[in-house]
Structure formats: C-alpha cells, structure tokens
Scaffold this active site. Structure first.
Site, PDB file in Angstrom:
ATOM      1  N   ARG A 175      -5.568  31.718  38.620  1.00  0.00           N
ATOM      2  CA  ARG A 175      -6.942  31.913  38.900  1.00  0.00           C
ATOM      3  C   ARG A 175      -7.893  31.499  37.849  1.00  0.00           C
ATOM      4  O   ARG A 175      -7.683  31.782  36.624  1.00  0.00           O
ATOM      5  CB  ARG A 175      -7.266  33.116  39.463  1.00  0.00           C
ATOM      6  CG  ARG A 175      -6.825  34.368  38.893  1.00  0.00           C
ATOM      7  CD  ARG A 175      -7.365  35.935  39.581  1.00  0.00           C
ATOM      8  NE  ARG A 175      -8.856  36.079  39.744  1.00  0.00           N
ATOM      9  CZ  ARG A 175      -9.388  36.676  38.815  1.00  0.00           C
ATOM     10  NH1 ARG A 175      -9.148  36.847  37.737  1.00  0.00           N
ATOM     11  NH2 ARG A 175     -10.625  36.901  39.237  1.00  0.00           N
ATOM     12  N   ARG A 179     -18.349  32.637  38.859  1.00  0.00           N
ATOM     13  CA  ARG A 179     -19.103  33.798  39.436  1.00  0.00           C
ATOM     14  C   ARG A 179     -20.495  33.016  39.820  1.00  0.00           C
ATOM     15  O   ARG A 179     -20.930  32.267  39.221  1.00  0.00           O
ATOM     16  CB  ARG A 179     -19.757  34.617  38.007  1.00  0.00           C
ATOM     17  CG  ARG A 179     -18.299  35.531  37.524  1.00  0.00           C
ATOM     18  CD  ARG A 179     -19.170  36.576  36.626  1.00  0.00           C
ATOM     19  NE  ARG A 179     -17.927  36.954  35.962  1.00  0.00           N
ATOM     20  CZ  ARG A 179     -18.087  37.522  34.760  1.00  0.00           C
ATOM     21  NH1 ARG A 179     -19.297  37.812  34.137  1.00  0.00           N
ATOM     22  NH2 ARG A 179     -16.958  38.426  34.312  1.00  0.00           N
ATOM     23  N   ARG A 258       3.220  32.067  21.439  1.00  0.00           N
ATOM     24  CA  ARG A 258       2.347  31.324  20.874  1.00  0.00           C
ATOM     25  C   ARG A 258       1.999  32.075  19.798  1.00  0.00           C
ATOM     26  O   ARG A 258       1.881  33.362  19.781  1.00  0.00           O
ATOM     27  CB  ARG A 258       1.291  31.057  21.972  1.00  0.00           C
ATOM     28  CG  ARG A 258       1.504  29.727  22.545  1.00  0.00           C
ATOM     29  CD  ARG A 258       0.197  29.249  23.287  1.00  0.00           C
ATOM     30  NE  ARG A 258      -0.513  30.319  24.106  1.00  0.00           N
ATOM     31  CZ  ARG A 258      -1.556  30.790  23.956  1.00  0.00           C
ATOM     32  NH1 ARG A 258      -2.607  30.232  22.897  1.00  0.00           N
ATOM     33  NH2 ARG A 258      -2.261  31.422  24.699  1.00  0.00           N
ATOM     34  N   ARG A 289     -11.711  27.982  18.629  1.00  0.00           N
ATOM     35  CA  ARG A 289     -12.863  29.128  18.978  1.00  0.00           C
ATOM     36  C   ARG A 289     -13.509  29.234  17.541  1.00  0.00           C
ATOM     37  O   ARG A 289     -12.759  29.085  16.503  1.00  0.00           O
ATOM     38  CB  ARG A 289     -12.737  30.547  19.552  1.00  0.00           C
ATOM     39  CG  ARG A 289     -11.911  30.543  20.651  1.00  0.00           C
ATOM     40  CD  ARG A 289     -11.751  31.869  21.358  1.00  0.00           C
ATOM     41  NE  ARG A 289     -10.696  32.812  20.822  1.00  0.00           N
ATOM     42  CZ  ARG A 289     -10.488  33.836  21.393  1.00  0.00           C
ATOM     43  NH1 ARG A 289     -11.285  34.469  22.259  1.00  0.00           N
ATOM     44  NH2 ARG A 289      -9.419  34.486  20.845  1.00  0.00           N
ATOM     45  N   GLU A 312     -10.336  29.533  14.809  1.00  0.00           N
ATOM     46  CA  GLU A 312      -8.904  29.913  15.317  1.00  0.00           C
ATOM     47  C   GLU A 312      -8.280  28.631  15.855  1.00  0.00           C
ATOM     48  O   GLU A 312      -8.799  27.842  16.527  1.00  0.00           O
ATOM     49  CB  GLU A 312      -9.204  30.958  16.527  1.00  0.00           C
ATOM     50  CG  GLU A 312      -8.085  31.382  17.388  1.00  0.00           C
ATOM     51  CD  GLU A 312      -8.218  32.558  18.335  1.00  0.00           C
ATOM     52  OE1 GLU A 312      -9.053  33.623  17.903  1.00  0.00           O
ATOM     53  OE2 GLU A 312      -7.842  32.375  19.301  1.00  0.00           O
ATOM     54  N   TYR A 360       1.851  40.237  27.430  1.00  0.00           N
ATOM     55  CA  TYR A 360       0.720  40.522  27.061  1.00  0.00           C
ATOM     56  C   TYR A 360       0.165  41.834  27.190  1.00  0.00           C
ATOM     57  O   TYR A 360       0.058  41.884  28.506  1.00  0.00           O
ATOM     58  CB  TYR A 360      -0.331  39.459  27.208  1.00  0.00           C
ATOM     59  CG  TYR A 360      -1.622  39.660  26.508  1.00  0.00           C
ATOM     60  CD1 TYR A 360      -1.714  39.455  25.189  1.00  0.00           C
ATOM     61  CD2 TYR A 360      -2.462  40.216  27.348  1.00  0.00           C
ATOM     62  CE1 TYR A 360      -2.970  39.767  24.718  1.00  0.00           C
ATOM     63  CE2 TYR A 360      -3.929  40.706  26.638  1.00  0.00           C
ATOM     64  CZ  TYR A 360      -3.907  40.127  25.345  1.00  0.00           C
ATOM     65  OH  TYR A 360      -5.198  40.587  24.652  1.00  0.00           O
ATOM     66  N   ASP A 362      -3.588  44.190  26.795  1.00  0.00           N
ATOM     67  CA  ASP A 362      -4.624  44.594  26.256  1.00  0.00           C
ATOM     68  C   ASP A 362      -4.421  46.018  25.495  1.00  0.00           C
ATOM     69  O   ASP A 362      -3.606  46.549  25.952  1.00  0.00           O
ATOM     70  CB  ASP A 362      -5.762  44.637  27.127  1.00  0.00           C
ATOM     71  CG  ASP A 362      -6.390  43.159  27.352  1.00  0.00           C
ATOM     72  OD1 ASP A 362      -6.575  42.499  26.262  1.00  0.00           O
ATOM     73  OD2 ASP A 362      -6.931  43.154  28.598  1.00  0.00           O
TER      74      ASP A 362
HETATM   75  P1  FAD Z   1       1.189  45.634  17.816  1.00  0.00           P
HETATM   76  O1  FAD Z   1      -0.215  45.990  17.544  1.00  0.00           O
HETATM   77  O2  FAD Z   1       1.810  44.107  17.735  1.00  0.00           O
HETATM   78  O3  FAD Z   1       2.170  46.411  16.912  1.00  0.00           O
HETATM   79  C1  FAD Z   1       3.466  46.133  16.777  1.00  0.00           C
HETATM   80  C2  FAD Z   1       3.852  46.683  15.335  1.00  0.00           C
HETATM   81  O4  FAD Z   1       5.279  46.567  15.037  1.00  0.00           O
HETATM   82  C3  FAD Z   1       3.305  45.723  14.079  1.00  0.00           C
HETATM   83  O5  FAD Z   1       2.325  46.310  13.295  1.00  0.00           O
HETATM   84  C4  FAD Z   1       4.411  44.861  13.528  1.00  0.00           C
HETATM   85  O6  FAD Z   1       4.352  44.798  12.147  1.00  0.00           O
HETATM   86  C5  FAD Z   1       5.412  46.081  13.809  1.00  0.00           C
HETATM   87  N1  FAD Z   1       6.836  45.781  13.728  1.00  0.00           N
HETATM   88  C6  FAD Z   1       7.476  44.611  14.301  1.00  0.00           C
HETATM   89  N2  FAD Z   1       8.735  44.391  13.916  1.00  0.00           N
HETATM   90  C7  FAD Z   1       8.962  45.576  13.115  1.00  0.00           C
HETATM   91  C8  FAD Z   1      10.071  45.754  12.231  1.00  0.00           C
HETATM   92  N3  FAD Z   1      11.129  45.013  12.382  1.00  0.00           N
HETATM   93  N4  FAD Z   1       9.864  46.864  11.410  1.00  0.00           N
HETATM   94  C9  FAD Z   1       8.698  47.332  11.308  1.00  0.00           C
HETATM   95  N5  FAD Z   1       7.638  47.287  11.840  1.00  0.00           N
HETATM   96  C10 FAD Z   1       7.485  46.156  12.873  1.00  0.00           C
HETATM   97  N6  FAD Z   1      -6.630  43.768  23.113  1.00  0.00           N
HETATM   98  C11 FAD Z   1      -7.698  44.059  23.814  1.00  0.00           C
HETATM   99  O7  FAD Z   1      -7.880  45.228  24.517  1.00  0.00           O
HETATM  100  N7  FAD Z   1      -8.916  43.391  23.501  1.00  0.00           N
HETATM  101  C12 FAD Z   1      -9.042  42.140  22.774  1.00  0.00           C
HETATM  102  O8  FAD Z   1     -10.049  41.752  22.462  1.00  0.00           O
HETATM  103  C13 FAD Z   1      -7.602  41.855  22.246  1.00  0.00           C
HETATM  104  N8  FAD Z   1      -7.422  40.613  21.520  1.00  0.00           N
HETATM  105  C14 FAD Z   1      -6.252  40.278  20.923  1.00  0.00           C
HETATM  106  C15 FAD Z   1      -6.409  39.187  20.464  1.00  0.00           C
HETATM  107  C16 FAD Z   1      -5.252  38.485  19.900  1.00  0.00           C
HETATM  108  C17 FAD Z   1      -4.897  37.368  18.797  1.00  0.00           C
HETATM  109  C18 FAD Z   1      -3.929  39.310  20.132  1.00  0.00           C
HETATM  110  C19 FAD Z   1      -2.492  39.186  19.405  1.00  0.00           C
HETATM  111  C20 FAD Z   1      -3.957  40.439  20.902  1.00  0.00           C
HETATM  112  C21 FAD Z   1      -5.300  40.906  21.305  1.00  0.00           C
HETATM  113  N9  FAD Z   1      -5.408  42.302  21.898  1.00  0.00           N
HETATM  114  C22 FAD Z   1      -6.618  42.551  22.592  1.00  0.00           C
HETATM  115  C23 FAD Z   1      -3.953  43.203  22.206  1.00  0.00           C
HETATM  116  C24 FAD Z   1      -3.798  44.127  21.383  1.00  0.00           C
HETATM  117  O9  FAD Z   1      -3.480  43.672  20.140  1.00  0.00           O
HETATM  118  C25 FAD Z   1      -2.639  44.794  21.666  1.00  0.00           C
HETATM  119  O10 FAD Z   1      -2.843  45.428  22.983  1.00  0.00           O
HETATM  120  C26 FAD Z   1      -1.968  45.586  20.713  1.00  0.00           C
HETATM  121  O11 FAD Z   1      -1.608  44.956  19.912  1.00  0.00           O
HETATM  122  C27 FAD Z   1      -0.654  46.107  21.498  1.00  0.00           C
HETATM  123  O12 FAD Z   1      -0.105  47.101  20.582  1.00  0.00           O
HETATM  124  P2  FAD Z   1       1.252  46.984  20.318  1.00  0.00           P
HETATM  125  O13 FAD Z   1       1.494  48.524  19.639  1.00  0.00           O
HETATM  126  O14 FAD Z   1       1.988  46.831  21.375  1.00  0.00           O
HETATM  127  O15 FAD Z   1       1.761  45.750  19.380  1.00  0.00           O
HETATM  128 NA    NA Z   2      -9.664  38.977  21.871  1.00  0.00          NA
END
Ligand code: FAD
Ligand code: NA
Length: 383
Positions: A175, A179, A258, A289, A312, A360, A362
C-alpha cells in the site's frame, strides 16, 4: 559459567530480556555485543564539535500505540513532545509527505477538496484497467496513479533497491498511503517522542542492574573469548539476537539484506534545511535522504552557528556490511523456513529480534516481542 542466562546482542530486544529477567526473576544475566556500545541500532552519540546528538545508525523515532510498551519504556526515560514530519524535494520543489491533500494540490497546481482529490487519484490509478500488476512499477501506478508514483516513489525505490522497479516484485509495496486531509504527521500512533536525555542514557539505564553484566566488543562466534557459542550453548540458556543464518554458518544459504551508508558533515550554518528529514526522490541525486539532527531536539540548547547533517545512501549488503532491512525475496523466504526448522531443533537457544527472526521490527515491536518471550518462554524456565 557464573551466569544463569547469556544474551547475545545489546539491542532493544536483548536489553529488554536482560532487564526483565534480572529484575522480575532475579536471574544473573550476561549480555555480550560485538560492538563497543550498548543499544544496537538505536545507539546515538554526541557529535563533539557541536554537542548535537547524532543517531549513529540512522534516524530513530520512537512511536507506539502499545500501552504496555509505553509504560515499560517510561521506566527508563521521559519522552519529548517531538512529532515527526518528513518533506520531499522533487525537481527543485519541496512537498510534504506522506502524500496528502497538500502534496496533491501543490503537485497538480490545484485547490481540490478531499472528494475531488480522491476521484482524481482513483481515475489516475485505473490505468491498468483492472489487470493485476506484474511488477513494482505497475503496482505503484495501480495504487496512486502514474504522476505521483513517478515523482515520489519510482526513483526513490530504485535508489533504495539499486534496481529498476520494473524488475522488482509488486509485493514489495502493498500500500502507498494517501491522506485526503492536510495532516502530514508521519506516524499515527498514540504515543510519540524522543528520549529527553538521548537514546544512550535510556539504553544504558536498561542495563544498569546489579544482576546484569555487559561485555562489549565480544563476538559470540569468536572461540577465543569465554562466552562463545562453543563455550555456552548446552551449558546455559542463550538468547540470540544476531543474524539467524550466521548462527548456523549459513548452512541453508545466505539471507539477503539491504544496508545503508551514512555521510556525516558538520556545517557552519545554524540551520541547513529547516527540518529533521528531507527525502530526495529524484534519480539524479545519489542519496535518498538528508537528516539534520538538531531538529529532533528543538528544546535543547544547541549552537546557533553550526549544524550536523547526514546523507543516507542505500544498497544491498555484503557479508561484512551491517544488515539493516530484510530483502525478503522468494529465495529468502524458503531459506528462512529452513532456518526456522533448525531453530526449533536448537535446544536452550531462543532466537529473537530483528536479525534473529529476519524481519523488520520497529523499536516498540522489538520491545513487545521481548516482553512476550519473557512471559511465555524465559520466565517459566526460571520459576
Ligand atoms: P539490533 O538493534 O540490531 O541489535 C542486535 C545486536 O546484536 C547488535 O548490537 C549487534 O551488534 C549484536 N550482534 C549481532 N551479532 C552478534 C555477535 N555475533 N556477537 C555479539 N553481538 C552480536 N525503529 C523505530 O521504532 N523507529 C525508527 O525510526 C527506526 N529507524 C530505524 C532505522 C534504521 C536504519 C534501522 C536499521 C532500524 C530502525 N529502527 C527504527 C528499528 C530499530 O533499530 C530496531 O527495532 C531495533 O534495532 C531492534 O532491536 P534488536 O535488538 O532486534 O536489533
Ligand atoms: Na527511521
């Protein structure tokens, strides 16, 4: 092993699990992360020349409609009243996003009301005459009509995917919200804001508990460190939030992602673009951006003669790049199904988060998923 639970990854999933298990269940938790900081992709740091907080892995906006998550995050930080808005520079003119009545009337040099605008877009979107879209390009036209699709979506998507949208599956976009009001508030969740003292203060407070130990710059797959996969799996329960394919040595094939590249610059102007995020949807601009971080915190006392911007760029991730967004092709989905079978056969290891489940999420979704994992799977292990 002097710990009850090992958490691999200090992102929001891992930190939520660690905090809840330590506080609610009295469990000794050891959190490791490959990176030199906690917080995963939500981490931010202060740019030293200007004092401006920069989100190191791309702009992070917190928003949620989940009451439980909102109550939970407010234990660690207060949130500002920041409301996110995005603009788009197309052929030398700035438009509001998401596409709304303001965008439509500016683009078509018109003064349509909601009903007339709806009729116009419906007519433009009927170009395929009811035929099912065969690719992303046709899907875009089918959703919002050719003029708006070509201006705001086609080349932006091509830049995000480094691929002509005619070569991309229609399923990537299901989608494209339009708005028929002038409301250009980006998120429509109940709660929205930015952490008052910054992301890092919030994330560090989550890990600040006597039963939580954090070991940084420690890779789970490095057999020379004491908390490696070899050393701990089978000895103590593990929560793994790294890439699921990496855990299994890519035995079912690599999942595609990506990644983003960021170019940060300090400029000698007080305000570069007047807003936090400006999209560049045209093909002749290489980045997607520009973020200008001072605008995330208008309440702070930032310098009035300097600013920090970040351009970016988007591309497919290689094996050594940071994986950001799942590409999710048909092949990826088959491989993921194979990995899920392996996950089910890996006793004592709980896969979670964005990388561990290849989706993905948030921030609020990662936190909600971690809270359920604690409720349903980890809590019962220790009670
Ligand atoms: P991560 O934050 O990726 O944490 C995983 C961790 O595991 C990392 O620190 C990594 O180093 C570690 N790891 C991986 N492999 C190993 C290993 N072998 N040994 C030890 N450590 C390891 N969310 C929003 O709500 N609003 C936003 O505006 C938003 N913008 C974003 C923009 C981008 C570019 C991205 C990529 C994400 C965005 N997000 C946003 C999503 C948000 O970052 C995620 O919800 C969040 O990162 C999820 O947390 P996580 O713990 O699953 O993963
Ligand atoms: Na973002």
């Amino acid at each position: 092993m002097m710990t009850d639970l090992v958490v691999v990854g200090a992102g929001l999933f891992g930190l939520t699990v660690a905090e809840r298990m330590a506080r609610l269940h009295g469990v000794e938790v050891l959190v490791i992360d490959r990176r030199p900081h906690v917080g995963g992709n939500a981490y931010s740091a202060v740019e030293p020349e200007t004092g401006i907080e920069v989100h190191q892995y791309g702009a992070h906006l917190f928003h949620t409609s989940n009451e439980r998550v909102w109550e939970y995050v407010n234990r660690f930080t207060q949130f500002t009243s920041y409301v996110h808005r995005v603009y788009s520079t197309h052929r030398g003119e700035v438009y509001p996003l998401p596409i709304n009545l303001g965008t439509i009337n500016q683009f078509f040099r018109s003064a349509l009301g909601p009903e007339a605008a709806r009729a116009l877009i419906r007519e433009q979107a009927a170009e395929l005459g009811g035929r099912t879209p065969r690719n992303l390009d046709e899907q875009g036209v089918n959703l919002i009509g050719r003029p708006l699709y070509e201006a705001f979506v086609r080349d932006y998507t091509a830049k995000q995917w480094q691929t002509d949208p005619r070569e991309l599956p229609a399923s990537i976009i299901s989608r494209l919200p339009v708005r028929y009001t002038y409301d250009n508030r980006y998120f429509s969740d109940t709660y929205e804001g930015l952490p008052v003292d910054g992301y890092t203060a919030w994330l560090e407070r989550m890990a600040d508990h006597p039963k939580i130990t954090v070991r940084l710059a420690t890779d789970f797959f490095d057999p020379s460190q004491p908390v490696s996969k070899q050393a701990v799996v089978g000895q103590v329960p593990v929560v793994y939030t790294g890439p699921v394919d990496r855990y299994f040595d890519h035995s079912e094939g690599e999942l595609s992602w990506r990644t983003l590249d960021f170019e940060q610059e300090v400029l000698d102007v007080g305000d570069f673009q007047g807003t936090s995020v400006m999209n560049y949807p045209d093909a002749d601009v290489p980045y997607t951006r520009i973020h200008e971080f001072r605008h995330f915190h208008p309440e702070r006392d930032y310098p009035d003669d300097r600013t920090v911007i970040m351009r970016e760029f988007s591309r497919f991730a290689g094996r050594t790049d940071e994986p950001y967004y799942p590409v999710n092709t048909a092949t990826d989905r088959e491989r993921l199904a194979a990995y899920r079978r392996l996950v089910d056969e890996e006793p004592g290891v709980f896969f979670g988060g964005r990388l561990g489940t290849y989706q993905y999420l948030d921030m609020h979704m990662a936190i909600a998923a971690a809270l359920s994992t604690v409720d349903n799977r980890l809590g019962p292990l220790f009670s």
